[in-house]
Design an enzyme around this catalytic site. Sequence first.
Site, PDB file in Angstrom:
ATOM      1  N   MET A  76       0.844  -1.193   0.000  1.00 21.27           N
ATOM      2  CA  MET A  76       0.000   0.000   0.000  1.00 21.27           C
ATOM      3  C   MET A  76       0.878   1.240   0.000  1.00 21.27           C
ATOM      4  O   MET A  76       1.971   1.222   0.537  1.00 21.27           O
ATOM      5  CB  MET A  76      -0.895   0.028   1.239  1.00 21.27           C
ATOM      6  N   CYS A  77       0.404   2.212  -0.553  1.00 24.29           N
ATOM      7  CA  CYS A  77       1.191   3.456  -0.670  1.00 24.29           C
ATOM      8  C   CYS A  77       1.580   3.979   0.725  1.00 24.29           C
ATOM      9  O   CYS A  77       1.097   3.500   1.739  1.00 24.29           O
ATOM     10  CB  CYS A  77       0.382   4.543  -1.366  1.00 24.29           C
ATOM     11  N   ARG A  78       2.404   4.944   0.737  1.00 26.11           N
ATOM     12  CA  ARG A  78       2.798   5.647   1.964  1.00 26.11           C
ATOM     13  C   ARG A  78       2.561   7.132   1.716  1.00 26.11           C
ATOM     14  O   ARG A  78       2.781   7.602   0.576  1.00 26.11           O
ATOM     15  CB  ARG A  78       4.288   5.452   2.286  1.00 26.11           C
TER      16      ARG A  78
END
Length: 252
Positions: free
Chosen positions: A1-3
Amino acid sequence: MCRHLGHVGPRPVTLASRVTEPPHSLLVQSYAPADMRGGGTVNADGFGVGWYGADANTAHSYRQPVPMWTDASFLDLATAVSSTAFVAAVRSATVGMPVSTGACAPFRDGTRVFSHNGVVRGWPGSLRDLAAELDPETLMTLEAPTDSAVLWALVRRRLHAGKDPADAVADVVTRALAAAPGSRLNLLLLTTGPAGEPVLVATAVDHALSWRSDADGVTVASEPLDAGDWTPVEDQRLLVVRDTATVEVSAL
Ligand code: GLN
């Protein structure tokens, strides 16, 4: 998942001070994130930054569908641009979603700057009823056919209608979670309040989030940027930073 991360403060700091320089900066989190909870391994499908200009009535953004570490011009630019309020993100595209500039957070509409870290389960069918509140033109001109772009359109619609930023984000998260149980919905919104002051709103729903406050302001980030005094945000929480200093955390 993105940050992702957001920062608001009383005086400008360089983008690099949060995005590229700390020991566990967003740049490091693009290739060596520590707390992905099974959602991908690296965040190499693009990145972006949205930041307020000198008078806070203007905002700018820069996005590229490439790993942050490959953009030497950005790494240089980040040391030269200072701002009192910004949002930055590195992306790990959810399987089935495109890699393109338009799919990279942050999404921006004037001084409204938005990022989503997570995934809507059952996409796109699960969001069908919720998306039906958007007019056809909005749906036809989404920047990308992604869950994040639809969440952004739903938040933006509420902001345009004059809803309080925290209420707008909380409403979209609550409805999306009801429509798509098990979704990961860490949203981040930077916008301006009634007096033109920056307001930062973040949610933690099945993903990591921490915040830290110091003389330079408040930083909220998916993962702590350094070994400093970071406070983890519990799950199912809404965090609001007002007046560049006051952090309110409440149940969603
Ligand atoms: N689902 C969103 C996208 O594909 C966000 C991705 C993420 O958080 N990894 O852009």
